[in-house]
Design an enzyme around this catalytic site. Structure first.
Site, PDB file in Angstrom:
ATOM      1  CB  CYS A   1      -3.627  -5.160  -1.707  1.00  0.00           C
ATOM      2  SG  CYS A   1      -2.678  -6.682  -1.849  1.00  0.00           S
TER       3      CYS A   1
ATOM      4  CG  ASP B   1       2.118 -10.630   4.491  1.00  0.00           C
ATOM      5  OD1 ASP B   1       1.889 -10.976   3.316  1.00  0.00           O
ATOM      6  OD2 ASP B   1       2.002  -9.455   4.874  1.00  0.00           O
TER       7      ASP B   1
ATOM      8  CB  ILE C   1      14.839  10.664  -9.124  1.00  0.00           C
ATOM      9  CG1 ILE C   1      13.720   9.624  -8.981  1.00  0.00           C
ATOM     10  CG2 ILE C   1      14.327  11.897  -9.869  1.00  0.00           C
ATOM     11  CD1 ILE C   1      12.580  10.076  -8.090  1.00  0.00           C
TER      12      ILE C   1
END
Length: 671
Positions: free
Chosen positions: A2, A104, A301
């Site tokens: 978020c 949560d 990577i």
């Protein structure tokens, strides 16, 4: 997960405009593409907004933030994760608390109402940044997690305070200035930031482990800051050579790391792992695989340079654990092809294109259908893994050894880290009088960057150089360090503490972590930075963190059964992308960017650099007679001058509020 944003007005009668709140989170919709929410409390002059990445409780309507208490007295917006929340939720439910969601993050609202903020923070475990407004106190609190995994910025404007998870959210507000400060610009060129600052005038960060309290009274705002947690090393360590004590630490690390990993596997979506060729990510994958019912998806990577590529070891670890392994191989020119886009997300300069590689990896994680990965960040900070820690240990922490032996160890360290000399290690010893006075010595982790000061200052435009007359970067950093956390500590403790306060927060967790991970809506969970594990690791005697020449000794022993011998015996190698001078295609890509962003015309238009000095530096970097060590240092400087020009284009020359409005319209995010 978020992104959060908000506005707190000086005048309680001035209500924040709902669409302005939505525009702010629209600018960082990449942090939360699954939905948005906003709330303006009536007659309070305060509003929050939130862009959601749904990981726990996928019901968007039920889990939408901000959360507001039933009596409309408290409002909360959270970015991040609280682990062990089920236990706290059950306790609150048993006491009659009614939850709106299964998320949560809602526990923080109810804990605050029951226990107050100070006690709430002791109970929260995880990576988070949140804003909380209490109507009864008419106070806004901005809180950041203990290590600064999640970002949180704020700025004071003519009408109040604006805050957000990213700078671009603040810049979407027309009252927030969009201009470099001379000090901030200078620190962009030398890589290391002053804790709590940004490159931009008037914009600050909430420091890790701190809360910022903003009280309103009679149209005036009072802003104060306080620390609720710090990385606290014991004031004295016993050089205990008892093998039983060593085994106790080994067992303790294994137990606490396993718990941290188990907690971070909790999600309503699949959880993968980042996997390099280092002990840290391999340990995380090994533990995750041991407790998971299904094969773990691992992402690696790879570079097309044998000196920097760790794919072979990662493949070996993936095979041992039965992981579903995805390898992304990158060429040099690909990294600079995405340099500009990466800096839009990092919002600060980067010295190495590893940040670009991680930006591209998060994209592939997203395309594979994953929103969450576990990572190995934090291990080196806790267990003494970086070469600079060993250097400080050899120089300052082993006075009982003969000088010749200590010098031999230092020579071995220099030879084994030749590729990163000029970046991870200074080319030559460099001292800051202010840091030496504060710490007892100038930590080796800061020497490569502070030693760039003489190179960086001429690169600035004359107006900025004039503003910086007499400025001491080492002093500015030293002034932010808590002397009580350094007093009577072992030199290794001091070195680790300084790194945690500077390079961990300002580099590893920013352009090497959250900002490039969340660029593609992907949450990284660094299990090593669980504060229960960190507090335990601080008690491990320095001679067991670095035992002889061997870094991360206790962690190696704790993970020995999970690691292939290749990895168990392998010396720490700094994970970074190949510098431009090591790859002709990459150097051509740099030159192409320079023609666009570092031309005399582009530099004159931005007004932040000196075109002649920049050209001299580029010529020196491209000169075949320049030594490899100097080129490592110059490679970082070239990335930084490109970076400040790109940041200027992204955030100063561009009308960000207008872009934010357009983005909200494109997304269909309307108040």
């Amino acid at each position: 997960m978020c992104g959060i944003a908000g506005i707190f007005k000086r005048d309680v009668q001035q209500q924040p405009q709902p669409q302005q709140l939505v525009n702010m989170v629209a600018m960082m919709s990449h942090r939360g593409p699954d939905g948005f929410g906003y709330q303006v409390l009536p007659e309070c002059g305060v509003g929050f907004s939130h862009a959601r990445l749904s990981i726990i409780d996928l019901n968007e309507q039920r889990a939408r933030q901000p959360f507001v208490s039933e009596n409309q007295q408290v409002m909360l917006a959270v970015n991040g994760e609280f682990y062990d929340f089920q236990r706290i939720r059950a306790d609150l439910t048993a006491q009659g608390v009614q939850f709106r969601s299964k998320a949560d993050t809602e526990i923080a609202l109810h804990l605050y109402q029951r226990d107050g903020l100070e006690q709430t923070l002791t109970q929260l475990r995880g990576e988070f940044a949140f804003a909380l407004y209490d109507r009864a106190l008419d106070t806004l609190y901005l809180v950041r997690d203990r290590f600064g995994v999640k970002p949180l910025y704020y700025a004071e404007t003519e009408s109040g305070v604006v805050f957000g998870s990213e700078l671009k959210a603040l810049f979407a507000h027309p009252e927030v200035p969009r201009e470099f400060s001379s000090e901030g610009l200078f620190h962009q060129l030398i890589q290391v930031m002053v804790p709590g600052t940004t490159a931009f005038a008037g914009v600050q960060q909430v420091p890790p482990g701190h809360m910022v309290k903003i009280q309103r009274a009679q149209g005036q705002l009072t802003i104060s800051q306080s620390k609720y947690w710090d990385m606290t090393f014991p004031t004295s360590h016993v050089q205990d050579t008892d093998a039983a004590m060593e085994q106790e630490y080994v067992d303790g690390v294994r137990e606490k790391l396993l718990e941290a990993v188990e907690l971070r596997l909790n999600a309503d979506v699949p959880v993968g792992c980042y996997l390099s060729g280092g002990i840290d990510s391999c340990a995380i994958l090994g533990l995750a695989a041991a407790v998971s019912q299904n094969p773990i998806k691992a992402f690696t990577i790879g570079f097309n340079s044998a000196d920097y590529d760790e794919t072979a070891i990662a493949k070996e670890m993936a095979a041992v654990t039965g992981a579903d392994h995805h390898v992304m191989s990158l060429s040099g020119e690909e990294l600079y092809d995405h340099f500009v886009d990466t800096l839009w997300h990092t919002e600060r300069t980067i010295y190495n294109t590893l940040g670009v590689a991680k930006y591209l990896m998060s994209q592939q994680v997203q395309q594979a259908g994953y929103k969450v990965v576990l990572t190995g960040e934090g291990s080196d900070e806790l267990f003494g893994g970086y070469p600079s820690f060993r250097l400080d240990m050899f120089k300052h922490g082993l006075a009982h050894l003969p000088a010749a032996e200590r010098e031999a160890w230092q020579q071995h360290l220099a030879e084994s880290n030749q590729l990163v000399k000029g970046a991870m290690l200074a080319r030559e010893e460099w001292e800051s009088a202010a840091l030496t006075a504060k710490v007892g010595f100038t930590p080796s982790c800061l020497q490569p960057w502070l030693s760039c000061s003489e190179l960086a200052m001429p690169l600035l435009a004359p107006a900025h150089r004039d503003q910086l007359q007499g400025y001491d970067a080492g002093q500015a950093i030293a002034d932010t360090l808590d002397a009580s956390m350094l007093a009577d500590r072992h030199p290794l403790d001091k070195a680790q503490y300084v790194w945690i306060k500077t390079m961990l927060e300002g580099q590893i967790l920013t352009w090497g972590g959250d900002r490039v991970d969340m660029a593609h809506s992907m949450e990284a969970r660094p299990a090593f930075l669980d504060h229960h594990l960190a507090e335990y690791a601080a008690t491990i005697p320095p001679h067991l963190r670095i035992k002889g020449k061997r870094e991360k000794h206790v962690l190696r022993e704790a993970m020995r059964g999970l690691l292939p011998d290749t990895l168990y015996y392998r010396e720490k190698f700094a994970f970074m992308a190949p510098p431009a001078h090591t790859d002709p295609h990459k150097w051509q890509a740099v030159q192409q960017l320079a023609r666009h962003y570092l031309s005399a015309e582009a530099i004159a238009e931005a007004g932040i650099l000196d075109a002649a000095e920049v050209q001299r530096m580029l010529e020196r970097y491209g000169d075949e007679r320049t030594s490899a060590e100097e080129k490592v240092q110059l490679d970082a400087m070239v990335n930084h001058v490109l970076g400040v020009q790109i940041l200027h284009q992204h955030f100063v020359a561009t009308d960000v509020p207008k872009v934010a409005q357009q983005r909200a319209e494109e997304l269909g995010w309307c108040a």
